[in-house]
Design a protein around this motif. Structure first.
Motif, PDB file in Angstrom:
ATOM      1  N   SER A  11      68.662  17.714  30.799  1.00 16.76           N
ATOM      2  CA  SER A  11      67.898  18.894  31.085  1.00 16.76           C
ATOM      3  C   SER A  11      67.095  19.579  30.934  1.00 16.76           C
ATOM      4  O   SER A  11      66.510  19.219  29.675  1.00 16.76           O
ATOM      5  N   PHE A  12      66.969  20.963  31.171  1.00 22.70           N
ATOM      6  CA  PHE A  12      65.601  21.406  31.025  1.00 22.70           C
ATOM      7  C   PHE A  12      65.037  22.899  30.974  1.00 22.70           C
ATOM      8  O   PHE A  12      66.271  23.526  31.299  1.00 22.70           O
ATOM      9  N   SER A  13      64.855  24.114  30.384  1.00 18.45           N
ATOM     10  CA  SER A  13      63.925  24.778  30.114  1.00 18.45           C
ATOM     11  C   SER A  13      65.072  25.224  28.455  1.00 18.45           C
ATOM     12  O   SER A  13      65.909  26.668  28.814  1.00 18.45           O
ATOM     13  N   TRP A  14      65.495  24.871  27.263  1.00 19.61           N
ATOM     14  CA  TRP A  14      66.401  24.901  26.732  1.00 19.61           C
ATOM     15  C   TRP A  14      65.718  25.547  25.206  1.00 19.61           C
ATOM     16  O   TRP A  14      65.016  25.257  25.044  1.00 19.61           O
ATOM     17  N   TYR A  15      66.119  26.609  24.023  1.00 18.23           N
ATOM     18  CA  TYR A  15      65.797  27.038  23.303  1.00 18.23           C
ATOM     19  C   TYR A  15      66.411  26.261  22.256  1.00 18.23           C
ATOM     20  O   TYR A  15      67.305  25.174  22.837  1.00 18.23           O
ATOM     21  N   ARG A  16      65.900  25.551  21.226  1.00 18.56           N
ATOM     22  CA  ARG A  16      66.730  24.375  19.986  1.00 18.56           C
ATOM     23  C   ARG A  16      67.792  25.126  19.258  1.00 18.56           C
ATOM     24  O   ARG A  16      67.094  25.828  18.122  1.00 18.56           O
ATOM     25  N   LEU A  17      68.331  24.834  18.869  1.00 20.75           N
ATOM     26  CA  LEU A  17      70.015  25.043  18.565  1.00 20.75           C
ATOM     27  C   LEU A  17      70.334  24.326  17.429  1.00 20.75           C
ATOM     28  O   LEU A  17      70.707  23.006  18.488  1.00 20.75           O
ATOM     29  N   PRO A  18      71.342  24.250  16.942  1.00 23.68           N
ATOM     30  CA  PRO A  18      71.699  23.238  16.168  1.00 23.68           C
ATOM     31  C   PRO A  18      72.694  23.036  16.881  1.00 23.68           C
ATOM     32  O   PRO A  18      73.318  21.627  16.898  1.00 23.68           O
ATOM     33  N   TYR A  42      65.880  16.423  22.032  1.00 23.59           N
ATOM     34  CA  TYR A  42      65.252  17.115  22.325  1.00 23.59           C
ATOM     35  C   TYR A  42      63.569  17.031  22.485  1.00 23.59           C
ATOM     36  O   TYR A  42      62.953  15.678  21.549  1.00 23.59           O
ATOM     37  N   THR A  43      62.506  16.525  23.653  1.00 28.67           N
ATOM     38  CA  THR A  43      61.337  16.801  23.317  1.00 28.67           C
ATOM     39  C   THR A  43      60.993  17.299  22.593  1.00 28.67           C
ATOM     40  O   THR A  43      60.748  18.737  22.105  1.00 28.67           O
ATOM     41  N   ASP A  45      71.843   8.318  25.091  1.00 27.70           N
ATOM     42  CA  ASP A  45      71.964   7.301  25.504  1.00 27.70           C
ATOM     43  C   ASP A  45      70.343   6.747  26.260  1.00 27.70           C
ATOM     44  O   ASP A  45      69.873   5.954  26.197  1.00 27.70           O
ATOM     45  N   ILE A  46      69.739   7.714  26.828  1.00 28.20           N
ATOM     46  CA  ILE A  46      68.461   8.144  26.809  1.00 28.20           C
ATOM     47  C   ILE A  46      67.041   7.059  25.663  1.00 28.20           C
ATOM     48  O   ILE A  46      67.411   7.706  24.562  1.00 28.20           O
ATOM     49  N   SER A  47      66.946   6.068  25.793  1.00 27.12           N
ATOM     50  CA  SER A  47      66.030   5.202  24.667  1.00 27.12           C
ATOM     51  C   SER A  47      65.203   5.953  24.492  1.00 27.12           C
ATOM     52  O   SER A  47      64.628   6.952  24.779  1.00 27.12           O
ATOM     53  N   PRO A  48      64.218   5.691  23.153  1.00 28.77           N
ATOM     54  CA  PRO A  48      63.665   6.439  22.633  1.00 28.77           C
ATOM     55  C   PRO A  48      62.569   5.460  22.830  1.00 28.77           C
ATOM     56  O   PRO A  48      60.885   7.140  23.353  1.00 28.77           O
ATOM     57  N   GLN A  49      61.621   5.109  24.101  1.00 29.56           N
ATOM     58  CA  GLN A  49      60.948   4.084  24.551  1.00 29.56           C
ATOM     59  C   GLN A  49      60.795   5.156  25.890  1.00 29.56           C
ATOM     60  O   GLN A  49      59.391   5.837  26.243  1.00 29.56           O
ATOM     61  N   VAL A  50      61.850   5.595  26.469  1.00 29.33           N
ATOM     62  CA  VAL A  50      61.875   6.695  27.537  1.00 29.33           C
ATOM     63  C   VAL A  50      61.850   7.929  26.965  1.00 29.33           C
ATOM     64  O   VAL A  50      60.321   8.711  28.095  1.00 29.33           O
ATOM     65  N   MET A  51      62.084   8.345  25.880  1.00 33.13           N
ATOM     66  CA  MET A  51      62.049   9.669  24.946  1.00 33.13           C
ATOM     67  C   MET A  51      60.620   9.627  25.037  1.00 33.13           C
ATOM     68  O   MET A  51      59.595  10.624  25.149  1.00 33.13           O
ATOM     69  N   GLU A  52      60.035   8.270  24.305  1.00 34.22           N
ATOM     70  CA  GLU A  52      58.573   8.894  23.856  1.00 34.22           C
ATOM     71  C   GLU A  52      57.481   8.680  25.637  1.00 34.22           C
ATOM     72  O   GLU A  52      56.603   9.215  25.569  1.00 34.22           O
ATOM     73  N   LYS A  53      58.216   8.349  26.042  1.00 33.26           N
ATOM     74  CA  LYS A  53      57.254   8.482  27.710  1.00 33.26           C
ATOM     75  C   LYS A  53      57.624   9.382  27.839  1.00 33.26           C
ATOM     76  O   LYS A  53      56.262  10.441  29.019  1.00 33.26           O
ATOM     77  N   ILE A  54      57.921  10.614  27.383  1.00 34.61           N
ATOM     78  CA  ILE A  54      58.192  12.347  28.669  1.00 34.61           C
ATOM     79  C   ILE A  54      57.378  13.057  27.540  1.00 34.61           C
ATOM     80  O   ILE A  54      56.783  13.992  27.997  1.00 34.61           O
ATOM     81  N   GLY A  80      58.282  35.342  20.953  1.00 33.70           N
ATOM     82  CA  GLY A  80      59.488  34.686  22.169  1.00 33.70           C
ATOM     83  C   GLY A  80      59.793  33.051  21.590  1.00 33.70           C
ATOM     84  O   GLY A  80      58.618  32.376  20.349  1.00 33.70           O
ATOM     85  N   LEU A  81      60.062  32.588  21.882  1.00 37.76           N
ATOM     86  CA  LEU A  81      60.900  31.095  21.435  1.00 37.76           C
ATOM     87  C   LEU A  81      60.092  29.633  22.368  1.00 37.76           C
ATOM     88  O   LEU A  81      59.353  30.541  23.640  1.00 37.76           O
ATOM     89  N   LYS A  82      60.006  28.085  22.287  1.00 33.87           N
ATOM     90  CA  LYS A  82      59.657  27.981  22.632  1.00 33.87           C
ATOM     91  C   LYS A  82      61.227  26.779  23.351  1.00 33.87           C
ATOM     92  O   LYS A  82      62.488  26.774  23.102  1.00 33.87           O
ATOM     93  N   ARG A  83      61.052  26.253  25.201  1.00 33.15           N
ATOM     94  CA  ARG A  83      61.725  25.768  25.639  1.00 33.15           C
ATOM     95  C   ARG A  83      61.211  24.133  25.818  1.00 33.15           C
ATOM     96  O   ARG A  83      60.467  23.896  25.673  1.00 33.15           O
ATOM     97  N   TYR A  84      62.387  23.201  25.844  1.00 34.20           N
ATOM     98  CA  TYR A  84      62.868  22.399  25.798  1.00 34.20           C
ATOM     99  C   TYR A  84      63.069  21.444  26.913  1.00 34.20           C
ATOM    100  O   TYR A  84      63.468  22.230  26.934  1.00 34.20           O
ATOM    101  N   ILE A  85      62.007  20.379  26.993  1.00 34.59           N
ATOM    102  CA  ILE A  85      64.232  19.101  27.849  1.00 34.59           C
ATOM    103  C   ILE A  85      64.561  18.736  27.437  1.00 34.59           C
ATOM    104  O   ILE A  85      64.293  18.446  25.620  1.00 34.59           O
TER     105      ILE A  85
END
Length: 267
Positions: free
Chosen positions: A91-98, A106-107, A231-240, A221-226
């Protein structure tokens, strides 16, 4: 059609490899990308998904070479999906919260918001304008703060709301509905995203009775993230992440850039 016995298949595969014939790898699974309705960031209009952050996210996944399926869903359902272990899910457009980091990964940030503003009803305008800071505004027991239930205004503002002396009107509605409630005097003021306000104000004449004010002690203002499922692999997260960097990193909204040039003023 030639049928190959099971016991002969390993030898056939070895022969194909020796001849340089490629064997197709299983296709990567399509990732479901969910998003909540939040114009002008991401929304449906006549059944078409639109919005500048939706377009940015699509460009990021395209640059990463990752196939996706868009799925508009309510905010609470999105986070229930993460909590219940959804797979191949982002999902996308989210603030970073614990509490969100506990159920997702998080990306890099994809955008940066301008600071929030205060939207004020006509009946409460004089009293709200008598306050020069957000801190004293939130200490006024005579005013009612409208809060959209189930959303975060960012860690700092969430904490300020939790300790506010205002009367709190908390409703499980979208931001636009809360603005409408404010316009008819159901609350004195609310915290509002400037992009939300600019979009809705142009389209809903009833909101012209409200006034947007900026306070000097409003948190930045805060940053937004994907965010993606575990289960999404580290390799896919790195591609993103590489695609985020390649497409501009954490971009600022047009209003955020304008606010930085002009400075923040309280009328």
């Amino acid at each position: 059609m030639l049928t190959v016995p099971n016991n002969a298949r390993p030898a056939l595969l070895a022969t194909l490899l020796l001849l340089g014939t490629s064997v197709a790898a299983p296709a990567s699974p399509i990732i479901t990308v969910s998003w909540r309705d939040k114009p002008p960031y991401h929304y449906l209009e006549n059944g078409m998904p639109l919005g500048f952050l939706l377009e940015r996210t699509q460009a990021i996944f395209a640059a990463a070479g990752i196939a996706t399926r868009l799925a508009p869903e309510p905010q609470k359902r999105i986070w229930a999906n993460f909590s219940h272990g959804a797979t191949n899910y982002c999902s996308f457009s989210w603030y970073r919260l614990p509490e969100r980091e506990a159920v997702s990964q998080y990306t890099l940030p994809i955008s940066i918001d301008p600071p929030h503003s205060v939207l004020v009803s006509a009946a409460a305008l004089d009293r709200v304008k008598s306050h020069s800071t957000l801190a004293t505004l939130l200490a006024d027991q005579q005013l009612t703060l409208g809060v959209v239930d189930g959303v975060s205004y960012g860690p700092e503002l969430d904490a300020m709301i939790a300790h506010s002396a205002n009367q709190i009107m908390r409703r499980t509605v979208d931001t636009t509905s809360m603005m409408r409630m404010l316009s008819v005097g159901r609350a004195s003021f609310m915290l509002v995203d400037r992009e939300d306000w600019e979009y809705v104000h142009r389209r809903e004449p009833i909101l012209r009775s409200t006034t947007r004010l900026d306070f000097p002690d409003m948190p930045p203002g805060l940053k937004r993230y994907i965010v993606c499922s575990r289960d999404i692999s580290p390799q896919v997260m790195e591609k993103i992440n590489q695609a985020i960097t390649a497409t501009g990193g954490a971009v600022r909204s047009s209003h955020g850039a304008e606010d930085e040039r002009k400075g923040h003023q309280h009328p």
